[in-house]
Design a protein around this motif. Structure first.
Motif, PDB file in Angstrom:
ATOM      1  N   GLU A 207      57.522  42.175  27.844  1.00 52.53           N
ATOM      2  CA  GLU A 207      57.470  41.302  29.008  1.00 52.53           C
ATOM      3  C   GLU A 207      57.816  39.884  28.532  1.00 52.53           C
ATOM      4  OE1 GLU A 207      54.079  39.742  32.022  1.00 52.53           O
ATOM      5  OE2 GLU A 207      53.967  41.846  31.421  1.00 52.53           O
ATOM      6  N   PHE A 208      58.829  39.300  29.139  1.00 58.01           N
ATOM      7  CA  PHE A 208      59.390  38.042  28.653  1.00 58.01           C
ATOM      8  C   PHE A 208      58.345  36.978  28.328  1.00 58.01           C
ATOM      9  CE2 PHE A 208      63.109  39.666  31.066  1.00 58.01           C
ATOM     10  CZ  PHE A 208      64.039  39.657  30.033  1.00 58.01           C
ATOM     11  N   GLU A 209      57.538  36.625  29.302  1.00 62.48           N
ATOM     12  CA  GLU A 209      56.626  35.504  29.101  1.00 62.48           C
ATOM     13  C   GLU A 209      55.560  35.799  28.041  1.00 62.48           C
ATOM     14  OE1 GLU A 209      54.217  32.166  31.704  1.00 62.48           O
ATOM     15  OE2 GLU A 209      54.878  34.006  32.688  1.00 62.48           O
ATOM     16  N   LYS A 210      55.033  37.010  28.012  1.00 60.68           N
ATOM     17  CA  LYS A 210      54.010  37.348  27.017  1.00 60.68           C
ATOM     18  C   LYS A 210      54.591  37.371  25.609  1.00 60.68           C
ATOM     19  CE  LYS A 210      50.929  39.857  30.064  1.00 60.68           C
ATOM     20  NZ  LYS A 210      50.338  41.151  30.413  1.00 60.68           N
ATOM     21  N   ALA A 211      55.773  37.971  25.452  1.00 61.58           N
ATOM     22  CA  ALA A 211      56.409  38.012  24.136  1.00 61.58           C
ATOM     23  C   ALA A 211      56.770  36.603  23.676  1.00 61.58           C
ATOM     24  CB  ALA A 211      57.648  38.906  24.180  1.00 61.58           C
ATOM     25  N   TRP A 212      57.275  35.795  24.590  1.00 63.80           N
ATOM     26  CA  TRP A 212      57.632  34.398  24.291  1.00 63.80           C
ATOM     27  C   TRP A 212      56.395  33.638  23.833  1.00 63.80           C
ATOM     28  CZ3 TRP A 212      56.706  29.944  27.628  1.00 63.80           C
ATOM     29  CH2 TRP A 212      57.457  28.807  27.296  1.00 63.80           C
ATOM     30  N   ASN A 213      55.282  33.805  24.540  1.00 63.81           N
ATOM     31  CA  ASN A 213      54.048  33.119  24.167  1.00 63.81           C
ATOM     32  C   ASN A 213      53.508  33.602  22.828  1.00 63.81           C
ATOM     33  OD1 ASN A 213      53.555  31.143  26.146  1.00 63.81           O
ATOM     34  ND2 ASN A 213      52.956  32.727  27.594  1.00 63.81           N
ATOM     35  N   ALA A 214      53.647  34.883  22.530  1.00 62.95           N
ATOM     36  CA  ALA A 214      53.189  35.405  21.242  1.00 62.95           C
ATOM     37  C   ALA A 214      53.928  34.719  20.097  1.00 62.95           C
ATOM     38  CB  ALA A 214      53.401  36.921  21.175  1.00 62.95           C
ATOM     39  N   PHE A 215      55.242  34.586  20.236  1.00 63.41           N
ATOM     40  CA  PHE A 215      56.013  33.946  19.160  1.00 63.41           C
ATOM     41  C   PHE A 215      55.871  32.428  19.168  1.00 63.41           C
ATOM     42  CE2 PHE A 215      57.800  38.146  18.674  1.00 63.41           C
ATOM     43  CZ  PHE A 215      57.839  38.237  17.283  1.00 63.41           C
ATOM     44  N   ARG A 216      55.620  31.832  20.316  1.00 61.51           N
ATOM     45  CA  ARG A 216      55.298  30.396  20.349  1.00 61.51           C
ATOM     46  C   ARG A 216      54.002  30.151  19.581  1.00 61.51           C
ATOM     47  NH1 ARG A 216      54.011  28.830  25.523  1.00 61.51           N
ATOM     48  NH2 ARG A 216      53.807  26.719  24.760  1.00 61.51           N
ATOM     49  N   PHE A 217      53.020  31.025  19.808  1.00 59.09           N
ATOM     50  CA  PHE A 217      51.753  30.934  19.088  1.00 59.09           C
ATOM     51  C   PHE A 217      51.977  31.098  17.580  1.00 59.09           C
ATOM     52  CE2 PHE A 217      48.026  33.090  17.267  1.00 59.09           C
ATOM     53  CZ  PHE A 217      47.044  32.145  17.515  1.00 59.09           C
ATOM     54  N   ALA A 218      52.772  32.094  17.205  1.00 63.28           N
ATOM     55  CA  ALA A 218      53.069  32.336  15.787  1.00 63.28           C
ATOM     56  C   ALA A 218      53.753  31.121  15.160  1.00 63.28           C
ATOM     57  CB  ALA A 218      53.942  33.580  15.640  1.00 63.28           C
ATOM     58  N   ASN A 219      54.720  30.544  15.870  1.00 61.72           N
ATOM     59  CA  ASN A 219      55.424  29.375  15.352  1.00 61.72           C
ATOM     60  C   ASN A 219      54.490  28.175  15.216  1.00 61.72           C
ATOM     61  OD1 ASN A 219      58.015  30.447  14.949  1.00 61.72           O
ATOM     62  ND2 ASN A 219      58.458  30.311  17.127  1.00 61.72           N
ATOM     63  N   THR A 220      53.608  27.990  16.174  1.00 63.19           N
ATOM     64  CA  THR A 220      52.645  26.896  16.109  1.00 63.19           C
ATOM     65  C   THR A 220      51.723  27.074  14.903  1.00 63.19           C
ATOM     66  OG1 THR A 220      52.715  26.602  18.500  1.00 63.19           O
ATOM     67  CG2 THR A 220      50.783  25.712  17.359  1.00 63.19           C
ATOM     68  N   ALA A 221      51.274  28.299  14.679  1.00 62.90           N
ATOM     69  CA  ALA A 221      50.402  28.573  13.537  1.00 62.90           C
ATOM     70  C   ALA A 221      51.118  28.301  12.214  1.00 62.90           C
ATOM     71  CB  ALA A 221      49.902  30.018  13.590  1.00 62.90           C
ATOM     72  N   LEU A 222      52.377  28.712  12.108  1.00 60.27           N
ATOM     73  CA  LEU A 222      53.146  28.428  10.889  1.00 60.27           C
ATOM     74  C   LEU A 222      53.270  26.933  10.659  1.00 60.27           C
ATOM     75  CD1 LEU A 222      56.110  31.001  10.932  1.00 60.27           C
ATOM     76  CD2 LEU A 222      54.148  30.969   9.387  1.00 60.27           C
ATOM     77  N   LYS A 223      53.575  26.190  11.716  1.00 60.77           N
ATOM     78  CA  LYS A 223      53.724  24.731  11.600  1.00 60.77           C
ATOM     79  C   LYS A 223      52.429  24.058  11.152  1.00 60.77           C
ATOM     80  CE  LYS A 223      57.386  24.331  15.012  1.00 60.77           C
ATOM     81  NZ  LYS A 223      57.709  23.962  16.383  1.00 60.77           N
ATOM     82  N   LYS A 224      51.292  24.658  11.503  1.00 56.05           N
ATOM     83  CA  LYS A 224      49.994  24.101  11.099  1.00 56.05           C
ATOM     84  C   LYS A 224      49.568  24.590   9.720  1.00 56.05           C
ATOM     85  CE  LYS A 224      46.974  22.662  13.527  1.00 56.05           C
ATOM     86  NZ  LYS A 224      46.259  21.543  14.076  1.00 56.05           N
ATOM     87  N   GLY A 225      50.448  25.352   9.040  1.00 54.52           N
ATOM     88  CA  GLY A 225      50.190  25.757   7.670  1.00 54.52           C
ATOM     89  C   GLY A 225      49.505  27.103   7.484  1.00 54.52           C
TER      90      GLY A 225
END
Length: 106
Positions: free
Chosen positions: A11-29
């Motif tokens: 589902e577009f929005e859920k998958a997008w949010n999952a990877f947005r969350f993953a990217n945010t976590a990576l950026k925070k170390g």
């Protein structure tokens, strides 16, 4: 922190949010691993005018994030491994869960 993310939807929005969350976590170390299961194994090429899942996956991969894809789920859909999403097993999923300090599902 080590974060494991299990994604089970394309589902577009859920998958997008999952990877947005993953990217945010990576950026925070944080260390992040994503396991794609079920229809989520089809996410690598999902694009939508508002929810660019493929773009978020590219950003995540380029930042060194690890993605694993359920081999059984790929085979059921006649899909194969890619550089971004190597074929994995339930043992790999379990290993990720055991490795992670926290597991998030989408």
């Amino acid at each position: 922190m080590k974060l494991g993310i299990i994604l089970e939807t394309k589902e577009f929005e859920k998958a997008w949010n999952a990877f947005r969350f993953a990217n945010t976590a990576l950026k925070k170390g944080h260390e992040v691993h994503v396991f794609l299961m079920g229809e989520a194994v089809e996410c690598e090429n999902l694009t939508h005018e508002t929810f660019d899942v493929a773009g978020q996956i590219k950003t995540y991969s380029e930042a060194g994030g690890e993605i694993l894809a359920c081999g059984t789920c790929l085979r059921v859909r006649n899909l194969s491994t890619t550089d971004v999403c190597p074929i994995s097993t339930m043992v790999d999923c379990l290993d990720m869960v055991e490795w992670a300090d926290k597991v998030v599902t989408f």
